[in-house]
Design a protein around this motif. Structure first.
Motif, PDB file in Angstrom:
ATOM      1  N   PRO A  45      43.649  18.678  -0.210  1.00  0.00           N
ATOM      2  CA  PRO A  45      42.223  18.684   0.145  1.00  0.00           C
ATOM      3  C   PRO A  45      41.980  19.640   1.324  1.00  0.00           C
ATOM      4  O   PRO A  45      42.812  19.752   2.225  1.00  0.00           O
ATOM      5  N   ALA A  46      40.838  20.349   1.282  1.00  0.00           N
ATOM      6  CA  ALA A  46      40.533  21.370   2.301  1.00  0.00           C
ATOM      7  C   ALA A  46      40.617  20.792   3.709  1.00  0.00           C
ATOM      8  O   ALA A  46      40.145  19.688   3.959  1.00  0.00           O
ATOM      9  N   GLY A  47      41.219  21.550   4.605  1.00  0.00           N
ATOM     10  CA  GLY A  47      41.286  21.160   6.008  1.00  0.00           C
ATOM     11  C   GLY A  47      42.337  20.114   6.330  1.00  0.00           C
ATOM     12  O   GLY A  47      42.515  19.742   7.487  1.00  0.00           O
ATOM     13  N   VAL A  48      43.071  19.642   5.324  1.00  0.00           N
ATOM     14  CA  VAL A  48      44.061  18.592   5.579  1.00  0.00           C
ATOM     15  C   VAL A  48      45.314  19.181   6.214  1.00  0.00           C
ATOM     16  O   VAL A  48      45.861  20.165   5.725  1.00  0.00           O
ATOM     17  N   VAL A  49      45.730  18.604   7.324  1.00  0.00           N
ATOM     18  CA  VAL A  49      46.971  19.017   7.980  1.00  0.00           C
ATOM     19  C   VAL A  49      47.869  17.787   8.075  1.00  0.00           C
ATOM     20  O   VAL A  49      47.492  16.807   8.727  1.00  0.00           O
ATOM     21  N   PRO A  50      49.027  17.799   7.426  1.00  0.00           N
ATOM     22  CA  PRO A  50      49.893  16.622   7.516  1.00  0.00           C
ATOM     23  C   PRO A  50      50.458  16.437   8.930  1.00  0.00           C
ATOM     24  O   PRO A  50      50.592  17.401   9.678  1.00  0.00           O
ATOM     25  N   ASP A  51      50.759  15.180   9.288  1.00  0.00           N
ATOM     26  CA  ASP A  51      51.405  14.906  10.588  1.00  0.00           C
ATOM     27  C   ASP A  51      52.911  15.067  10.456  1.00  0.00           C
ATOM     28  O   ASP A  51      53.612  15.391  11.400  1.00  0.00           O
ATOM     29  N   THR A  52      53.403  14.760   9.262  1.00  0.00           N
ATOM     30  CA  THR A  52      54.854  14.783   9.009  1.00  0.00           C
ATOM     31  C   THR A  52      55.090  15.365   7.621  1.00  0.00           C
ATOM     32  O   THR A  52      54.316  15.099   6.706  1.00  0.00           O
ATOM     33  N   VAL A  53      56.158  16.142   7.502  1.00  0.00           N
ATOM     34  CA  VAL A  53      56.577  16.607   6.171  1.00  0.00           C
ATOM     35  C   VAL A  53      57.992  16.102   5.960  1.00  0.00           C
ATOM     36  O   VAL A  53      58.873  16.338   6.802  1.00  0.00           O
ATOM     37  N   ARG A  54      58.229  15.349   4.881  1.00  0.00           N
ATOM     38  CA  ARG A  54      59.603  14.914   4.614  1.00  0.00           C
ATOM     39  C   ARG A  54      60.012  15.349   3.214  1.00  0.00           C
ATOM     40  O   ARG A  54      59.201  15.366   2.294  1.00  0.00           O
ATOM     41  N   VAL A  55      61.284  15.712   3.108  1.00  0.00           N
ATOM     42  CA  VAL A  55      61.717  16.438   1.924  1.00  0.00           C
ATOM     43  C   VAL A  55      63.010  15.856   1.362  1.00  0.00           C
ATOM     44  O   VAL A  55      63.949  15.555   2.097  1.00  0.00           O
ATOM     45  N   ALA A  56      63.037  15.716   0.007  1.00  0.00           N
ATOM     46  CA  ALA A  56      64.291  15.439  -0.729  1.00  0.00           C
ATOM     47  C   ALA A  56      64.588  16.708  -1.489  1.00  0.00           C
ATOM     48  O   ALA A  56      63.833  17.075  -2.397  1.00  0.00           O
ATOM     49  N   SER A  57      65.651  17.399  -1.129  1.00  0.00           N
ATOM     50  CA  SER A  57      65.918  18.691  -1.763  1.00  0.00           C
ATOM     51  C   SER A  57      67.327  18.741  -2.339  1.00  0.00           C
ATOM     52  O   SER A  57      68.284  18.356  -1.667  1.00  0.00           O
ATOM     53  N   VAL A  58      67.422  19.233  -3.585  1.00  0.00           N
ATOM     54  CA  VAL A  58      68.752  19.518  -4.135  1.00  0.00           C
ATOM     55  C   VAL A  58      68.934  21.036  -4.243  1.00  0.00           C
ATOM     56  O   VAL A  58      69.776  21.515  -4.981  1.00  0.00           O
ATOM     57  N   ARG A  59      68.128  21.773  -3.475  1.00  0.00           N
ATOM     58  CA  ARG A  59      68.182  23.231  -3.465  1.00  0.00           C
ATOM     59  C   ARG A  59      69.189  23.715  -2.421  1.00  0.00           C
ATOM     60  O   ARG A  59      69.569  22.963  -1.523  1.00  0.00           O
ATOM     61  N   PRO A  60      69.613  24.981  -2.517  1.00  0.00           N
ATOM     62  CA  PRO A  60      70.572  25.504  -1.539  1.00  0.00           C
ATOM     63  C   PRO A  60      69.990  25.552  -0.122  1.00  0.00           C
ATOM     64  O   PRO A  60      68.764  25.584   0.055  1.00  0.00           O
ATOM     65  N   ALA A  61      70.893  25.618   0.868  1.00  0.00           N
ATOM     66  CA  ALA A  61      70.470  25.613   2.280  1.00  0.00           C
ATOM     67  C   ALA A  61      69.514  26.767   2.578  1.00  0.00           C
ATOM     68  O   ALA A  61      68.577  26.616   3.378  1.00  0.00           O
ATOM     69  N   ALA A  62      69.704  27.917   1.931  1.00  0.00           N
ATOM     70  CA  ALA A  62      68.832  29.070   2.206  1.00  0.00           C
ATOM     71  C   ALA A  62      67.389  28.758   1.798  1.00  0.00           C
ATOM     72  O   ALA A  62      66.439  29.141   2.492  1.00  0.00           O
ATOM     73  N   ASP A  63      67.213  28.062   0.678  1.00  0.00           N
ATOM     74  CA  ASP A  63      65.862  27.676   0.245  1.00  0.00           C
ATOM     75  C   ASP A  63      65.254  26.703   1.254  1.00  0.00           C
ATOM     76  O   ASP A  63      64.063  26.777   1.580  1.00  0.00           O
ATOM     77  N   GLU A  64      66.079  25.770   1.726  1.00  0.00           N
ATOM     78  CA  GLU A  64      65.570  24.779   2.687  1.00  0.00           C
ATOM     79  C   GLU A  64      65.138  25.467   3.982  1.00  0.00           C
ATOM     80  O   GLU A  64      64.119  25.105   4.585  1.00  0.00           O
ATOM     81  N   ALA A  65      65.894  26.493   4.389  1.00  0.00           N
ATOM     82  CA  ALA A  65      65.536  27.221   5.617  1.00  0.00           C
ATOM     83  C   ALA A  65      64.190  27.910   5.433  1.00  0.00           C
ATOM     84  O   ALA A  65      63.361  27.964   6.352  1.00  0.00           O
ATOM     85  N   ARG A  66      63.928  28.423   4.235  1.00  0.00           N
ATOM     86  CA  ARG A  66      62.636  29.080   3.973  1.00  0.00           C
ATOM     87  C   ARG A  66      61.495  28.055   3.969  1.00  0.00           C
ATOM     88  O   ARG A  66      60.383  28.349   4.393  1.00  0.00           O
ATOM     89  N   LEU A  67      61.799  26.860   3.504  1.00  0.00           N
ATOM     90  CA  LEU A  67      60.777  25.803   3.525  1.00  0.00           C
ATOM     91  C   LEU A  67      60.418  25.426   4.968  1.00  0.00           C
ATOM     92  O   LEU A  67      59.251  25.213   5.305  1.00  0.00           O
ATOM     93  N   VAL A  68      61.441  25.407   5.828  1.00  0.00           N
ATOM     94  CA  VAL A  68      61.197  25.110   7.251  1.00  0.00           C
ATOM     95  C   VAL A  68      60.271  26.173   7.838  1.00  0.00           C
ATOM     96  O   VAL A  68      59.266  25.859   8.493  1.00  0.00           O
ATOM     97  N   GLN A  69      60.591  27.448   7.555  1.00  0.00           N
ATOM     98  CA  GLN A  69      59.751  28.545   8.087  1.00  0.00           C
ATOM     99  C   GLN A  69      58.317  28.430   7.597  1.00  0.00           C
ATOM    100  O   GLN A  69      57.364  28.616   8.349  1.00  0.00           O
ATOM    101  N   TRP A  70      58.175  28.091   6.302  1.00  0.00           N
ATOM    102  CA  TRP A  70      56.833  27.989   5.713  1.00  0.00           C
ATOM    103  C   TRP A  70      56.034  26.871   6.386  1.00  0.00           C
ATOM    104  O   TRP A  70      54.885  27.061   6.779  1.00  0.00           O
ATOM    105  N   ALA A  71      56.654  25.696   6.562  1.00  0.00           N
ATOM    106  CA  ALA A  71      55.939  24.555   7.168  1.00  0.00           C
ATOM    107  C   ALA A  71      55.592  24.858   8.615  1.00  0.00           C
ATOM    108  O   ALA A  71      54.523  24.465   9.110  1.00  0.00           O
ATOM    109  N   GLN A  72      56.489  25.586   9.278  1.00  0.00           N
ATOM    110  CA  GLN A  72      56.202  25.925  10.678  1.00  0.00           C
ATOM    111  C   GLN A  72      55.043  26.901  10.774  1.00  0.00           C
ATOM    112  O   GLN A  72      54.156  26.755  11.616  1.00  0.00           O
ATOM    113  N   SER A  73      55.035  27.889   9.866  1.00  0.00           N
ATOM    114  CA  SER A  73      53.934  28.866   9.951  1.00  0.00           C
ATOM    115  C   SER A  73      52.625  28.246   9.475  1.00  0.00           C
ATOM    116  O   SER A  73      51.550  28.562   9.967  1.00  0.00           O
ATOM    117  N   GLN A  74      52.719  27.317   8.551  1.00  0.00           N
ATOM    118  CA  GLN A  74      51.521  26.695   7.979  1.00  0.00           C
ATOM    119  C   GLN A  74      50.895  25.660   8.917  1.00  0.00           C
ATOM    120  O   GLN A  74      49.701  25.648   9.120  1.00  0.00           O
TER     121      GLN A  74
END
Ligand code: ATP
Ligand code: PAU
Length: 248
Positions: A45-74
């Motif tokens: 929904p427009a304008g929504v900013v989560p307080d917490t992001v929690r993740v279950a990932s079976v992806r490689p560590a490099a993908d997880e690092a990119r997800l961290v960067q994305w959440a930080q920039s977002q």
């Protein structure tokens, strides 16, 4: 608001949790970060900013690092990643190296234990087909990993010259032998999946629940009338793990 993400090998599922329950949810085919980010961004929904992001990932560590960067920039947030542990929330891992157990399997065990002390067989039918056994004391008794339906079809298509299997999700379980190539493949995969689940259920000494999740779970439910379809089991387990580990 809490954004929960289940990042699988061919699909991403997410939901946004508020105090009163789920505010938004989505699932998209794809395994790269672009799938995650567009799936979440397009549907939040427009304008929504989560307080917490929690993740279950079976992806490689490099993908997880990119997800961290994305959440930080977002949102200037560092996501919390669930990890498979030796013990958590009343469940003891069977693995000699607990960190190696897929976190989707681990979180499903935590979710199953959270709702009932009855023993359970948890089948997740996705890219891989897994079964995990949980006894009535909360002890994980180990599990199985097989190729999932599409993965099995693909193995035949790639490894043979004249077998071409069907595309798209399987429509039904058909155990009788077939008189054409596609049907013969589907019948064999049906037999393998049914046998896989039956074997897993026979391993526990006492009666147990059968829980099924993943893209092919509905199909399994058509053969095993006792099966409980629980598609959000990994996301539910994520919440259990987060509470147990952070106390929040
Ligand atoms: N619309 C669909 N498109 C693709 N696959 C589908 C669809 N509907 C059901 N399926 C089935 O879903 C399975 C993939 O499951 P799922 O989408 O749960 O994968 P996943 O979450 O990435 O798997 P994993 O948890 O193993 O990483 C395929 O074997 C396929 O048969
Ligand atoms: C088996 C899968 C691919 C199922 O999603 C995942 O749980 C995984 O990557 N597991 C790591 C290996 C293991 O569970 O032993």
């Amino acid at each position: 608001m809490i954004l929960e993400i289940d990042w699988g090998n061919s699909r991403i599922k997410w939901r946004l949790q508020g105090e009163s329950g789920t505010l938004a949810a989505g699932a998209d085919a794809g395994k790269d970060l672009e799938t995650v980010s567009s799936s979440v961004q397009d549907a939040l929904p427009a304008g929504v900013v989560p307080d917490t992001v929690r993740v279950a990932s079976v992806r490689p560590a490099a993908d997880e690092a990119r997800l961290v960067q994305w959440a930080q920039s977002q949102w200037r947030l560092t996501p919390w990643f669930a990890r498979s542990l030796a013990e958590c929330a009343g469940v003891v891992s069977a693995y000699s190296r607990p960190g190696r157990l897929g976190v989707d399997r681990w979180l499903a065990l935590l979710a199953a234990r959270q709702v009932s002390r009855e023993a359970a067989v948890i089948v997740q039918a996705g890219t891989a087909l897994t079964a995990d056994l949980l006894d009535e004391r909360g002890v994980h008794r180990g599990g199985y990993i097989a190729p999932g339906w599409q993965t099995m079809r693909r193995a035949l298509d790639v490894g043979t010259a004249r077998v071409r299997s069907l595309q798209g999700p399987p429509e039904r379980l058909q155990l009788a032998p077939a008189n054409n190539t596609e049907g013969a493949v589907e019948a064999a995969l049906s037999a393998m999946v049914v046998g896989f689940v039956q074997n897993a259920c026979q391993q526990l000494e006492r009666s147990s629940r059968l829980i099924v999740a993943g893209g092919d779970a509905g199909l399994i439910g058509t053969h095993f009338s006792q099966a409980r379809l629980w598609q959000e089991i990994v996301l539910d387990g994520l919440a259990v793990a987060y509470r147990a580990e952070t106390g929040a």
